[in-house]
Design an enzyme around this catalytic site. Structure first.
Site, PDB file in Angstrom:
ATOM      1  N   ASP A   1       6.486  21.403 -26.433  1.00 30.41           N
ATOM      2  CA  ASP A   1       6.716  20.027 -25.824  1.00 30.41           C
ATOM      3  C   ASP A   1       7.567  20.026 -24.604  1.00 30.41           C
ATOM      4  O   ASP A   1       8.163  20.978 -24.230  1.00 30.41           O
ATOM      5  CB  ASP A   1       7.028  19.079 -26.763  1.00 30.41           C
ATOM      6  CG  ASP A   1       6.227  17.583 -26.505  1.00 30.41           C
ATOM      7  OD1 ASP A   1       6.561  17.348 -25.357  1.00 30.41           O
ATOM      8  OD2 ASP A   1       5.242  17.198 -27.133  1.00 30.41           O
TER       9      ASP A   1
ATOM     10  N   HIS B   1       0.757  -1.123  -0.036  1.00 34.54           N
ATOM     11  CA  HIS B   1      -0.014  -0.033   0.043  1.00 34.54           C
ATOM     12  C   HIS B   1       0.897   1.347  -0.063  1.00 34.54           C
ATOM     13  O   HIS B   1       0.441   2.127  -0.854  1.00 34.54           O
ATOM     14  CB  HIS B   1      -0.836   0.002   1.303  1.00 34.54           C
ATOM     15  CG  HIS B   1      -1.605   1.318   1.768  1.00 34.54           C
ATOM     16  ND1 HIS B   1      -2.576   1.894   0.719  1.00 34.54           N
ATOM     17  CD2 HIS B   1      -1.315   2.246   2.476  1.00 34.54           C
ATOM     18  CE1 HIS B   1      -2.846   2.978   1.197  1.00 34.54           C
ATOM     19  NE2 HIS B   1      -1.926   3.336   2.409  1.00 34.54           N
TER      20      HIS B   1
ATOM     21  N   LYS C   1       4.330  30.144   3.529  1.00 34.41           N
ATOM     22  CA  LYS C   1       3.069  29.462   2.482  1.00 34.41           C
ATOM     23  C   LYS C   1       1.609  29.703   2.849  1.00 34.41           C
ATOM     24  O   LYS C   1       0.890  30.360   2.068  1.00 34.41           O
ATOM     25  CB  LYS C   1       3.464  28.395   2.034  1.00 34.41           C
ATOM     26  CG  LYS C   1       4.837  28.212   1.164  1.00 34.41           C
ATOM     27  CD  LYS C   1       4.998  26.620   0.630  1.00 34.41           C
ATOM     28  CE  LYS C   1       6.219  26.881  -0.564  1.00 34.41           C
ATOM     29  NZ  LYS C   1       5.653  27.328  -1.658  1.00 34.41           N
TER      30      LYS C   1
ATOM     31  N   THR D   1       7.075  27.203   5.514  1.00 37.43           N
ATOM     32  CA  THR D   1       5.599  26.283   5.532  1.00 37.43           C
ATOM     33  C   THR D   1       4.830  27.444   5.875  1.00 37.43           C
ATOM     34  O   THR D   1       3.749  27.548   5.271  1.00 37.43           O
ATOM     35  CB  THR D   1       5.525  25.011   6.048  1.00 37.43           C
ATOM     36  OG1 THR D   1       6.948  24.053   5.761  1.00 37.43           O
ATOM     37  CG2 THR D   1       4.643  24.247   5.568  1.00 37.43           C
TER      38      THR D   1
ATOM     39  N   HIS E   1      13.497  11.534   3.364  1.00 37.84           N
ATOM     40  CA  HIS E   1      12.948  13.022   4.050  1.00 37.84           C
ATOM     41  C   HIS E   1      12.705  14.106   2.513  1.00 37.84           C
ATOM     42  O   HIS E   1      11.609  14.416   2.376  1.00 37.84           O
ATOM     43  CB  HIS E   1      13.453  13.753   5.093  1.00 37.84           C
ATOM     44  CG  HIS E   1      12.455  14.649   5.747  1.00 37.84           C
ATOM     45  ND1 HIS E   1      11.472  14.206   6.322  1.00 37.84           N
ATOM     46  CD2 HIS E   1      12.244  15.887   5.260  1.00 37.84           C
ATOM     47  CE1 HIS E   1      10.774  15.173   6.427  1.00 37.84           C
ATOM     48  NE2 HIS E   1      11.191  16.077   6.108  1.00 37.84           N
TER      49      HIS E   1
ATOM     50  N   GLU F   1      12.151  12.979  -0.119  1.00 32.88           N
ATOM     51  CA  GLU F   1      11.022  12.400  -0.716  1.00 32.88           C
ATOM     52  C   GLU F   1       9.447  13.035  -0.443  1.00 32.88           C
ATOM     53  O   GLU F   1       8.768  13.184  -1.133  1.00 32.88           O
ATOM     54  CB  GLU F   1      11.010  10.974  -0.748  1.00 32.88           C
ATOM     55  CG  GLU F   1       9.773  10.211  -1.220  1.00 32.88           C
ATOM     56  CD  GLU F   1       9.554  10.146  -2.436  1.00 32.88           C
ATOM     57  OE1 GLU F   1      10.865  10.199  -3.369  1.00 32.88           O
ATOM     58  OE2 GLU F   1       8.458   9.769  -2.951  1.00 32.88           O
TER      59      GLU F   1
ATOM     60  N   TRP G   1       7.005  -0.081   3.885  1.00 26.78           N
ATOM     61  CA  TRP G   1       7.667   0.631   2.734  1.00 26.78           C
ATOM     62  C   TRP G   1       8.890   1.177   2.958  1.00 26.78           C
ATOM     63  O   TRP G   1       9.619   1.318   1.882  1.00 26.78           O
ATOM     64  CB  TRP G   1       6.626   1.754   2.363  1.00 26.78           C
ATOM     65  CG  TRP G   1       6.772   3.142   2.855  1.00 26.78           C
ATOM     66  CD1 TRP G   1       6.272   3.480   3.958  1.00 26.78           C
ATOM     67  CD2 TRP G   1       7.692   4.093   2.265  1.00 26.78           C
ATOM     68  NE1 TRP G   1       6.721   4.699   4.576  1.00 26.78           N
ATOM     69  CE2 TRP G   1       7.315   5.425   3.323  1.00 26.78           C
ATOM     70  CE3 TRP G   1       8.178   4.403   0.972  1.00 26.78           C
ATOM     71  CZ2 TRP G   1       8.108   6.527   3.058  1.00 26.78           C
ATOM     72  CZ3 TRP G   1       8.832   5.578   0.949  1.00 26.78           C
ATOM     73  CH2 TRP G   1       8.696   6.708   1.872  1.00 26.78           C
TER      74      TRP G   1
ATOM     75  N   ARG H   1       1.755   1.051  15.166  1.00 29.74           N
ATOM     76  CA  ARG H   1       1.289   0.865  13.605  1.00 29.74           C
ATOM     77  C   ARG H   1       1.698  -0.372  13.290  1.00 29.74           C
ATOM     78  O   ARG H   1       2.562  -1.084  13.948  1.00 29.74           O
ATOM     79  CB  ARG H   1       1.962   2.309  12.980  1.00 29.74           C
ATOM     80  CG  ARG H   1       3.364   2.296  13.101  1.00 29.74           C
ATOM     81  CD  ARG H   1       3.767   3.581  12.391  1.00 29.74           C
ATOM     82  NE  ARG H   1       3.788   3.534  11.017  1.00 29.74           N
ATOM     83  CZ  ARG H   1       4.687   4.082  10.482  1.00 29.74           C
ATOM     84  NH1 ARG H   1       5.631   4.838  10.770  1.00 29.74           N
ATOM     85  NH2 ARG H   1       4.486   3.902   8.687  1.00 29.74           N
TER      86      ARG H   1
ATOM     87  N   SER I   1      12.973   5.573 -13.887  1.00 28.80           N
ATOM     88  CA  SER I   1      12.009   6.444 -14.527  1.00 28.80           C
ATOM     89  C   SER I   1      11.939   7.811 -13.962  1.00 28.80           C
ATOM     90  O   SER I   1      11.711   8.689 -14.692  1.00 28.80           O
ATOM     91  CB  SER I   1      10.675   5.603 -14.297  1.00 28.80           C
ATOM     92  OG  SER I   1       9.596   6.398 -14.281  1.00 28.80           O
ATOM     93  N   SER I   2      11.822   7.892 -12.577  1.00 30.20           N
ATOM     94  CA  SER I   2      11.650   9.175 -11.655  1.00 30.20           C
ATOM     95  C   SER I   2      12.892   9.952 -12.286  1.00 30.20           C
ATOM     96  O   SER I   2      12.748  11.057 -12.333  1.00 30.20           O
ATOM     97  CB  SER I   2      11.758   9.219 -10.354  1.00 30.20           C
ATOM     98  OG  SER I   2      10.677   8.348  -9.905  1.00 30.20           O
TER      99      SER I   2
ATOM    100  N   HIS J   1      15.055  13.154  12.082  1.00 26.08           N
ATOM    101  CA  HIS J   1      14.045  13.185  12.811  1.00 26.08           C
ATOM    102  C   HIS J   1      13.088  12.034  12.772  1.00 26.08           C
ATOM    103  O   HIS J   1      12.274  11.798  13.349  1.00 26.08           O
ATOM    104  CB  HIS J   1      13.233  14.516  12.792  1.00 26.08           C
ATOM    105  CG  HIS J   1      12.519  14.476  11.458  1.00 26.08           C
ATOM    106  ND1 HIS J   1      12.301  15.685  10.635  1.00 26.08           N
ATOM    107  CD2 HIS J   1      11.854  13.708  10.413  1.00 26.08           C
ATOM    108  CE1 HIS J   1      11.745  15.466   9.471  1.00 26.08           C
ATOM    109  NE2 HIS J   1      11.619  14.470   9.488  1.00 26.08           N
ATOM    110  N   HIS J   2      13.285  11.114  11.651  1.00 31.41           N
ATOM    111  CA  HIS J   2      12.611   9.766  11.893  1.00 31.41           C
ATOM    112  C   HIS J   2      13.268   8.759  12.468  1.00 31.41           C
ATOM    113  O   HIS J   2      12.606   7.559  12.510  1.00 31.41           O
ATOM    114  CB  HIS J   2      12.605   9.341  10.399  1.00 31.41           C
ATOM    115  CG  HIS J   2      11.969  10.216   9.105  1.00 31.41           C
ATOM    116  ND1 HIS J   2      10.499  10.209   8.848  1.00 31.41           N
ATOM    117  CD2 HIS J   2      12.589  11.162   8.613  1.00 31.41           C
ATOM    118  CE1 HIS J   2      10.181  10.907   8.075  1.00 31.41           C
ATOM    119  NE2 HIS J   2      11.291  11.786   7.719  1.00 31.41           N
TER     120      HIS J   2
ATOM    121  N   TYR K   1       9.169  15.684   0.466  1.00 28.99           N
ATOM    122  CA  TYR K   1       8.846  17.289  -0.039  1.00 28.99           C
ATOM    123  C   TYR K   1       8.724  16.986  -1.633  1.00 28.99           C
ATOM    124  O   TYR K   1       7.775  17.886  -2.209  1.00 28.99           O
ATOM    125  CB  TYR K   1       9.943  18.287   0.294  1.00 28.99           C
ATOM    126  CG  TYR K   1       9.740  18.423   1.792  1.00 28.99           C
ATOM    127  CD1 TYR K   1       8.908  19.350   2.118  1.00 28.99           C
ATOM    128  CD2 TYR K   1      10.602  17.812   2.728  1.00 28.99           C
ATOM    129  CE1 TYR K   1       8.734  19.671   3.404  1.00 28.99           C
ATOM    130  CE2 TYR K   1      10.430  17.946   4.015  1.00 28.99           C
ATOM    131  CZ  TYR K   1       9.591  18.950   4.619  1.00 28.99           C
ATOM    132  OH  TYR K   1       9.489  19.192   5.719  1.00 28.99           O
TER     133      TYR K   1
ATOM    134  N   SER L   1      -1.088  27.225  -4.938  1.00 31.89           N
ATOM    135  CA  SER L   1      -0.957  28.581  -5.227  1.00 31.89           C
ATOM    136  C   SER L   1      -1.455  29.071  -6.762  1.00 31.89           C
ATOM    137  O   SER L   1      -1.540  30.159  -6.885  1.00 31.89           O
ATOM    138  CB  SER L   1       0.807  28.764  -5.205  1.00 31.89           C
ATOM    139  OG  SER L   1       1.250  28.506  -4.014  1.00 31.89           O
TER     140      SER L   1
END
Lengths: 533, 294
Positions: free
Chosen positions: A112, A83, A338, A335, A260, A262, A148, A457, A176-177, A309-310, A264, A275
């Site tokens: 293009d 998932h 924003k 943040t 991390h 990722e 994951w 979890r 690909s990314s 921080h993870h 963002y 925006s």
């Protein structure tokens, strides 16, 4: 046959000497057209969203009651793992890439993407990569079941043989990314129409520019991490094994150095979308354009120095805990800039609540809520209590579902008329909004409570004290899942052109080059650069 | 902002090659996944190897076909200046992504040297880690005795590694002169300097293989000899793979020069091969310092 477009009088060309789309399957397999590829990305992402969603339904069904009723624990773990992988790499990221493909060339007045054939390769890798990932669920011993984040030693010592398939499918989706990101960054850098200076670019373009940079910087690190998992598991290395001088915690450092930025990658384009939409329906210019650009860049740069921080509970030295705590809290400053700018844009605006705006306002409130719970998690001593509980699950689903996914839905409702040429069924859209809004909060809000009360979890069973809230959560989950079929029905109707035809400028407050081409957008736009003042 | 050739935009025509490439990557991933899993479980390569080989052949065919089309279009004058800029920027970002790939492994090396190995030896406030887990373990780098007692020997920097460093540095100089030769339209200098670069690349690879044989047979330094061997082989191995690719890239350039390709102002492929070669050279210098010398 190669298309060379020549100078044309009109800035918004209607008909040209160059050919339209080819017929049949070849159009989609061989295409170099950014709109075709954008559509492919978007549909692929939506299918993956439903697939990953189905797995979430399995998870919620199992957690409806304490005890084990429906699935085996090992299968439950596969569901949480796949998932997450599907939603991150298969739904959110390709959906944003699809939007980038569709919108960026039109927004900057380019014909293009810069590298159209590579663009096609970037897309077509994805269905194959996810076919491998999904097929790995059916091999002997089951699919990936280590979360994951595939922490070692779960993914090394204690994983099945399908780990090899997982590793290689992550490798090719990374390829690909990276190619997709290179394409975006080069398009923005090199293909802007004359006069489209950096500080005139729409914010969606700006946020994607910075996102693409993050992707190119961190996807290779993910490739390195999965490679080390592969060699640790199959070739006897001990990167993540203390007996050989390595450290399982080293895996977490390398993974989160990717992971991390990722997060963002999954939210900066959302900021760009909000925006874009908020000024349109507030009928005002975006408040603080330049500060939005600088805030985006600051978030991106800070995202490289907050990864640990993870990992507050892994036993890092205190100075490291403090460093990562302060840096993380620092991110709330840009943040906050924003969020205040969006609110200031709405302030005294002539606001109308069309569906994209409804989702955008929901985004601003609910994403900010997720941001606040993030701030709580950033406080090291407090995180010791929250770590690996449902509080964390609540936090990142608020920022990813009511954040990234809501922004994607808002973007779809905003640009869908431009893509199809018809207005979608607004009744269905509003039903989709209210059903999603209510059910998503029933789904994720109580997770804060059970999390704070200590429910861990990623466990298929739980203590009976959590039973009531989990039933409510599951009901919210089923409702949210079903609500997305309203969206599917609406999309199918719109793609079959059922609805009122719309003008070039669908929303009266909208600004930007994409609203100067007719709706639906012609197959080729801006074969001659438009003039921008 | 970049100057545009604003009278004309170029969008390439449809092409079958991307989907061929995607299928090839699919075969490589499935084949390699099966091969690796089968190999570790049974010690025998399974059917995966055939899929893997087919995938590699397909991707080579794809590159051949894709680049052939591209070269034809370029030589027919279809490309414009803007596309050239896109290519160069794209290549630069690709090299940046490669740098970040190596950064992951250098990161692992630095982490092992500065954090995990010292901590296992009791550094900082980790004395109990050492006492409880492996009290006889001593933290020294290169890690010739792992905590669980695997023995190996360190690879010094004198001899083959130093020679290889000199070879790669020389090759960076020769390829620079090849580049200069192209820019001054001295085709002979271009060809022969590039030829020497390819030779140096091949010698480097040959010596690298010799070094691996020496490490395995004489030093007992193996891929699974603890974190020192792990970082040694993954860093030098991935670097070696990049040198191999770079050498192939340069060989293709040699053939294209022989065929009369590239002009003073139209030589993107050559230029990117030069960039790529300098990149593998820089990676090697970092490797030499952090893996061998220090």
């Amino acid at each position: 046959m190669t298309t060379v477009t020549t100078a044309n009088e009109s800035a918004t060309p209607q008909e040209h000497e160059h050919h339209g789309p080819e017929k049949g399957i070849k159009r989609w397999l061989y295409t170099t057209n950014h709109k075709d590829i954008g559509s492919l990305y978007l549909w692929f992402a939506f299918i993956m969203f439903l697939t990953g969603g189905a797995m979430a339904m399995v998870i919620r069904a199992e957690l409806f009651q304490p005890g084990l009723q429906i699935v085996e624990p090992h299968f439950f773990n596969q569901m949480t793992t796949v998932h997450g992988l599907i939603m991150v790499f298969g739904a959110v990221m390709p959906a944003f890439t699809g939007l980038a493909n569709w919108m960026i060339p039109m927004m900057i007045g380019a014909p293009d993407m810069a590298l159209p054939r590579m663009n096609n390769l970037s897309f077509w890798i994805l269905p194959f990569a996810f076919a491998i990932l999904l097929a790995s669920l059916f091999v002997e011993g089951g699919g990936p079941a280590f979360g994951w984040t595939f922490y070692a030693p779960l993914s090394t010592t204690y994983s099945g043989d399908s780990t090899a398939l997982f590793v290689f499918s992550v490798h090719i989706m990374g390829i690909s990314s990276i190619m997709g990101a290179i394409n975006v960054i080069v398009t923005i850098w090199n293909m802007r129409a004359p006069g489209m200076t950096w500080m005139k670019m729409p914010l969606f373009v700006w946020t994607w520019f910075i996102t693409a940079f993050l992707l190119i910087a961190v996807m290779p690190v993910l490739a390195g991490a999965v490679t080390m998992v592969l060699t640790d598991k199959f070739f006897g290395t001990s990167f993540f094994d203390a007996a050989g001088g390595g450290d399982p915690v080293m895996f977490q450092h390398i993974f989160w150095f990717f992971g991390h930025p990722e997060v963002y990658i999954m939210i900066l384009p959302a900021f760009g979308i909000i925006s874009t939409i908020v000024p349109t329906f507030s009928r005002k210019k975006l408040f603080g354009y330049a500060s939005m650009v600088y805030a985006t860049a600051s978030i991106a740069l800070l995202s490289f120095v907050v990864w640990a921080h993870h990992m507050f509970t892994t036993g890092m030295p205190v100075y490291a805990e403090l460093f990562f705590m302060y840096c993380t809290m620092l991110i709330s400053v840009p943040t906050g800039v924003k969020v205040f700018n969006w609110v200031a844009t709405m302030w005294k605006g002539a606001i109308s609540y069309e569906v994209p705006m409804m989702f955008s306002v929901a985004f601003i409130i609910l994403f900010t809520f997720g941001g606040f719970s993030g701030l709580m998690l950033a406080i090291t001593p407090v995180d010791f209590q929250y770590h690996d509980t449902y509080f964390v699950v609540a936090h990142f689903h608020y920022v990813l579902v009511t954040g990234a996914i809501f922004s994607l839905i808002a973007a779809t409702y905003y640009w869908l008329p431009k893509w199809t040429g018809v207005m979608y069924d607004i009744g269905l859209a509003k039903a989709h909004f209210w059903c999603s809004l209510i059910s998503v909060n029933v789904l994720f809000f109580p997770m804060h409570f059970v999390g704070l009360a200590g429910m861990p979890r990623r466990i298929p069973d739980y203590s009976v004290q959590f039973a009531d809230w989990n039933q409510i959560i599951s009901l919210g989950g089923f409702a949210f899942g079903l609500s997305q079929f309203i969206f599917l029905a609406l999309l199918i109707k719109a793609c079959r052109k059922q609805g009122e035809p719309v003008d070039a400028k669908v929303w009266d407050g909208a600004e930007g080059l994409e609203w100067e081409v007719e709706s639906p957008a012609p197959y080729h736009t801006f074969t001659k650069p438009p003039k921008i003042d | 902002m970049a100057e545009h050739d604003s009278s004309q935009y170029y969008v390439p025509a449809q092409s079958p090659w991307p989907i061929v490439g995607a299928v090839a990557l699919f075969m490589i991933a499935v084949g390699a996944g099966n091969l690796v899993a089968h190999l570790s479980r049974t010690g025998e390569p399974g059917w995966g190897r055939y899929v893997l080989i087919a995938g590699i052949v397909t991707i080579l065919a794809m590159m051949f076909g894709w680049f052939r089309d591209q070269i034809k279009e370029s030589r027919a004058g279809l490309h414009n200046e803007q596309l050239g800029v896109s290519y160069r920027q794209g290549m630069s970002w690709f090299i940046f992504s490669e740098v970040m790939f190596f950064a992951a492994f250098f990161g692992a090396l630095f982490y092992a040297r500065m954090i995990s190995v010292p901590w296992l030896g009791g550094a900082g406030n980790n004395e109990m880690t050492n006492v409880v887990l492996w009290p006889q373990f001593e933290a020294i780098w290169p890690l010739v005795t792992t905590p669980d007692g695997t023995q190996t020997q360190a690879m010094g920097y004198m001899g083959l590694p130093l020679i290889n460093t000199i070879i790669l540095l020389l090759s960076s100089i020769t390829i620079h002169f090849a580049h200069v030769g192209l820019e001054q339209n001295k085709r002979k200098q271009l060809f022969w300097m590039l030829f020497v670069t390819v030779l140096l690349g091949c010698v480097f690879l040959f010596l690298q293989v010799e070094e691996y044989i020496h490490a395995y047979q004489d030093l007992g330094l193996k891929l699974d000899s603890g974190v020192y061997g792990n970082t040694f082989y993954l860093l030098t191995g991935f670097h070696g793979m990049h040198v191999t690719l770079g050498t192939l890239f340069l060989i293709v350039m040699l053939f294209r020069i022989r065929a009369g390709h590239f002009t003073v102002d139209n030589h993107f492929a050559f230029q990117s091969s030069v960039w790529y070669w300098h990149f593998v050279d820089v990676v090697w210098l970092c490797l030499f310092v952090f893996v061998y010398v220090l």
